[in-house]
Design a protein around this motif. Structure first.
Motif, PDB file in Angstrom:
ATOM      1  N   PRO A   1       0.798  -1.238   0.000  1.00 55.97           N
ATOM      2  CA  PRO A   1       0.000   0.000   0.000  1.00 55.97           C
ATOM      3  C   PRO A   1       0.826   1.281   0.000  1.00 55.97           C
ATOM      4  CG  PRO A   1      -0.967  -1.603   1.491  1.00 55.97           C
ATOM      5  CD  PRO A   1       0.373  -2.155   1.083  1.00 55.97           C
TER       6      PRO A   1
ATOM      7  N   ARG B   1      -1.821   7.446   2.597  1.00 62.59           N
ATOM      8  CA  ARG B   1      -2.704   6.570   3.373  1.00 62.59           C
ATOM      9  C   ARG B   1      -4.163   6.714   2.946  1.00 62.59           C
ATOM     10  NH1 ARG B   1      -0.892   5.718   9.626  1.00 62.59           N
ATOM     11  NH2 ARG B   1       1.275   5.125   9.275  1.00 62.59           N
TER      12      ARG B   1
ATOM     13  N   HIS C   1      -4.596   2.423   0.340  1.00 59.02           N
ATOM     14  CA  HIS C   1      -4.838   1.703   1.587  1.00 59.02           C
ATOM     15  C   HIS C   1      -6.307   1.297   1.728  1.00 59.02           C
ATOM     16  CE1 HIS C   1      -0.958   3.500   2.345  1.00 59.02           C
ATOM     17  NE2 HIS C   1      -0.857   2.928   3.525  1.00 59.02           N
TER      18      HIS C   1
ATOM     19  N   PRO D   1      -2.643  -2.094   6.386  1.00 57.46           N
ATOM     20  CA  PRO D   1      -3.599  -1.154   6.988  1.00 57.46           C
ATOM     21  C   PRO D   1      -3.905  -1.482   8.444  1.00 57.46           C
ATOM     22  CG  PRO D   1      -4.700  -2.612   5.427  1.00 57.46           C
ATOM     23  CD  PRO D   1      -3.232  -2.821   5.247  1.00 57.46           C
TER      24      PRO D   1
ATOM     25  N   ASP E   1      -1.066   0.178  10.242  1.00 59.88           N
ATOM     26  CA  ASP E   1      -1.125   1.634  10.073  1.00 59.88           C
ATOM     27  C   ASP E   1      -2.242   2.238  10.918  1.00 59.88           C
ATOM     28  OD1 ASP E   1       1.025   1.834   8.416  1.00 59.88           O
ATOM     29  OD2 ASP E   1      -0.093   2.355   6.609  1.00 59.88           O
TER      30      ASP E   1
ATOM     31  N   ILE F   1      -5.564   6.871   8.855  1.00 62.02           N
ATOM     32  CA  ILE F   1      -5.619   6.100   7.618  1.00 62.02           C
ATOM     33  C   ILE F   1      -7.057   6.138   7.106  1.00 62.02           C
ATOM     34  CG2 ILE F   1      -5.930   3.976   8.963  1.00 62.02           C
ATOM     35  CD1 ILE F   1      -4.651   2.433   6.674  1.00 62.02           C
TER      36      ILE F   1
END
Length: 308
Positions: A36, A54, A58, A111, A114, A121
């Motif tokens: 991503p 992001r 993502h 993700p 993140d 995100i």
């Protein structure tokens, strides 16, 4: 999280036994765990990249397409090596179904980790521009590096020595990471709740993770027009917002709306910013985000708006 963490996650999953499923499993997991972040080159746009990162790469569409593309590239690479006679003799046969599955597994870890940061995100992009925040771990976490790195090293060492249970250190690393995440989730919740019901009853409370010190949080609070922060330690006393006077956010400054409308950088910043603050310096307004006021990289998260 940073790309070293993502890479270690992919590698540890491979050492946990997934790499035995197909040839090219390890590169598939490691590359997919970073997949991503193909949006990284947009940092060349400076502050405007905050509205780009992001996001689409993502979200669900990219996460449905990109792993399949990666699997196709790896399969094509394997066949290309076969045609040239350069395919390593020790490589297991590539099983397309398993390779595809591992690409999806690796990509989905990205993700998930993140989300653990306070950076944010957009998990539903392009269907929704909503930002999601976990407020669990700082974006660079040496404790994660240590657990994942040690588990990976011990597993590889055992494998090379011919040990029968060489996957065990990787399993322990995964269990340790999950326990560490759960612990930090609890710490963040305790930190946020410790001031949420204190005068002046903030509208927004964020337990911002502190670099390196997982037991601490910088608890950020905001009322309608003021903001402040309170230090929190799992091993220290809890303090409420009443102990911090705070400062005005200045987001109601009459000059702000016009200057933002004239600045693509400011609009991108506010699209990304979760806790914006307008600092007044004479006739200059500087947009900053409360989460990164004390960060060494603060300059990357600010926009200066001067009169024209």
């Amino acid at each position: 999280m940073d790309n070293l963490t993502h890479s270690l996650i992919g590698a540890v999953l491979g050492q946990a036994g997934l790499k035995r499923r197909t040839g090219l499993a390890m590169p598939a997991l490691i590359l997919a765990a970073n997949l991503p972040d193909i949006d990284a080159p947009c940092v060349l746009y400076g502050v405007e990249s905050l509205a780009m990162r992001r996001g689409i790469t993502h979200g669900p569409v990219a996460l449905a397409i990109l792993p399949a593309l990666l699997a196709g590239i790896l399969i094509a690479f394997d066949r290309w090596q076969v045609r040239r006679g350069t395919r390593p003799l020790g490589r297991a046969d590539v099983r397309a179904g398993w390779l595809l599955a591992l690409c999806y597994i690796g990509a989905l870890t990205h993700p998930a980790f993140d989300w653990l940061n306070s950076y944010g995100i957009r998990l539903l992009e392009p269907f929704s521009h909503h930002w999601f925040y976990g407020d669990v771990l700082f974006i660079i976490d040496p404790w994660l590096w240590a657990m994942l790195g040690l588990g990976l090293w011990l597993s590889l060492r055992r494998e090379r020595a011919g040990a029968s249970r060489w996957t065990r250190p990787a399993h322990m690393a995964i269990a340790g990471v999950l326990a560490y995440v759960a612990l930090n989730l609890g710490i963040s919740r305790i930190a946020a709740e410790s001031i949420a019901m204190e005068d002046p009853y903030p509208r927004v409370v964020v337990a911002n993770p502190v670099p390196g010190a997982f037991w601490q949080r910088e608890v950020l609070w905001r009322t309608a027009g003021r903001y402040g922060s309170v230090p929190f330690s799992l091993f220290g006393s809890r303090v409420g917002t009443g102990e911090a006077e705070g400062a005005p956010t200045n987001m109601d400054d009459p000059r702000l709306a016009r200057r933002v409308s004239e600045s693509p950088q400011a609009r991108a910043f506010l699209f990304w910013s979760r806790m914006p603050v307008a600092q007044v310096r004479g006739d200059t307004l500087q947009l900053v985000d409360q989460r990164f006021l004390r960060a060494p990289t603060r300059g990357n998260f600010s926009v200066e708006l001067k009169p024209k």
